[in-house]
Design a protein around this motif. Structure first.
Motif, PDB file in Angstrom:
ATOM      1  N   SER A 192       0.108   5.509  -3.164  1.00 33.82           N
ATOM      2  CA  SER A 192      -0.197   4.322  -2.798  1.00 33.82           C
ATOM      3  C   SER A 192      -1.527   3.865  -3.093  1.00 33.82           C
ATOM      4  CB  SER A 192      -0.267   4.014  -1.460  1.00 33.82           C
ATOM      5  OG  SER A 192       1.352   4.279  -1.017  1.00 33.82           O
ATOM      6  N   ILE A 193      -2.642   4.973  -2.988  1.00 34.52           N
ATOM      7  CA  ILE A 193      -3.936   4.601  -3.345  1.00 34.52           C
ATOM      8  C   ILE A 193      -4.211   4.394  -4.934  1.00 34.52           C
ATOM      9  CG2 ILE A 193      -6.241   5.638  -3.396  1.00 34.52           C
ATOM     10  CD1 ILE A 193      -5.328   7.283  -0.915  1.00 34.52           C
ATOM     11  N   ALA A 194      -3.560   5.130  -5.577  1.00 30.03           N
ATOM     12  CA  ALA A 194      -3.525   5.040  -7.138  1.00 30.03           C
ATOM     13  C   ALA A 194      -2.960   3.529  -7.388  1.00 30.03           C
ATOM     14  CB  ALA A 194      -2.715   6.097  -7.856  1.00 30.03           C
ATOM     15  N   LYS A 195      -1.825   2.977  -6.869  1.00 34.00           N
ATOM     16  CA  LYS A 195      -1.372   1.994  -7.143  1.00 34.00           C
ATOM     17  C   LYS A 195      -2.181   0.536  -6.906  1.00 34.00           C
ATOM     18  CE  LYS A 195       3.458   3.227  -7.244  1.00 34.00           C
ATOM     19  NZ  LYS A 195       4.920   3.068  -6.694  1.00 34.00           N
ATOM     20  N   ALA A 196      -3.012   0.891  -5.879  1.00 33.67           N
ATOM     21  CA  ALA A 196      -3.636  -0.252  -5.198  1.00 33.67           C
ATOM     22  C   ALA A 196      -5.262  -0.190  -5.628  1.00 33.67           C
ATOM     23  CB  ALA A 196      -3.678  -0.068  -3.591  1.00 33.67           C
ATOM     24  N   ILE A 197      -5.651   0.499  -6.365  1.00 32.79           N
ATOM     25  CA  ILE A 197      -6.894   0.811  -6.940  1.00 32.79           C
ATOM     26  C   ILE A 197      -7.131  -0.697  -7.826  1.00 32.79           C
ATOM     27  CG2 ILE A 197      -6.494   1.903  -9.248  1.00 32.79           C
ATOM     28  CD1 ILE A 197      -9.024   3.679  -8.293  1.00 32.79           C
TER      29      ILE A 197
END
Length: 216
Positions: free
Chosen positions: A50-55
């Motif tokens: 989720s963090i990687a997609k939202a960066i």
């Protein structure tokens, strides 16, 4: 004589029940340890995705070109630190894997240290083992490590990692999370203690049933 045999049967029954409770406790302990580690690792892998997609890809890709502690760097660092605080983990960071043996830390989500403005250097060697680095480099897959030790910062932890993709679906970095063994141990202890209580109560129930059966 009959009384002696009855006592002997009761004693042997208690010994056997106690023995099997001990075996069950040991088996449950090892199984719970593995289950807890796996569950926490999977939970943090999902968080990493989720963090990687939202960066902010545009900002992050600008950073990758210059690799300086500029405005883009601090924008991503603050974003990663916010994620770290919300998850309650040791570190959230991006890293570079450009070979099958070693990896490098790029941006670590952590508050700025005024006393040490050069903390968490860009390109610093990462502790992810070669097996996981090779998996990420050759197959582009997510990974989970065994318990690791960071001698520089004095931590014991497990690391999970997942690819950061650009708009064309190419891997440009990895997003990693370090989970402290203190967190793992705390959860394990809670689960194990609750299971031990149940095992002991079950054993006591069996012993009482055996004694009653022999007395009547």
């Amino acid at each position: 004589m009959k009384s002696f045999k009855l006592k002997l049967i009761i004693v042997l029954s208690i010994v056997l029940v106690t023995f099997f409770i001990g075996i069950s406790m040991y088996t449950s302990y090892t199984k719970i340890e593995d289950t807890v580690e796996e569950a926490i690792a999977n939970q943090n892998l999902e968080a990493a995705k989720s963090i990687a997609k939202a960066i902010d890809l545009e900002t992050y890709e600008r950073f990758l070109k210059e690799r300086n502690r500029d405005e883009d760097y601090w924008t991503i660092r603050h974003y990663l630190n916010d994620a770290r605080e919300k998850l309650g983990v040791l570190y959230v960071y991006t890293m570079e894997i450009d070979n099958p043996t070693t990896s490098k830390v790029l941006i670590v989500g952590y508050p700025e240290n005024k006393d040490n403005p050069n903390d968490f250097l860009i390109g610093e060697a990462c502790t992810v083992p070669e097996a996981q680095v090779k998996l990420a480099y050759e197959e582009g897959k997510q990974f989970v490590t065994e318990i690791l030790e960071d001698t520089k910062y004095g931590h014991h932890y497990i690391t999970v990692g997942t690819p950061i993709m650009n708009g064309e679906g190419e891997i440009i970095s990895y997003l990693s999370i370090d989970i402290s063994t203190d967190t793992l141990d705390g959860i394990k202890e809670t689960v194990i203690n609750s299971n031990i209580v149940l095992l002991v109560l079950s054993g006591l129930f069996v012993i009482i049933v055996i004694i009653k059966a022999r007395l009547y």
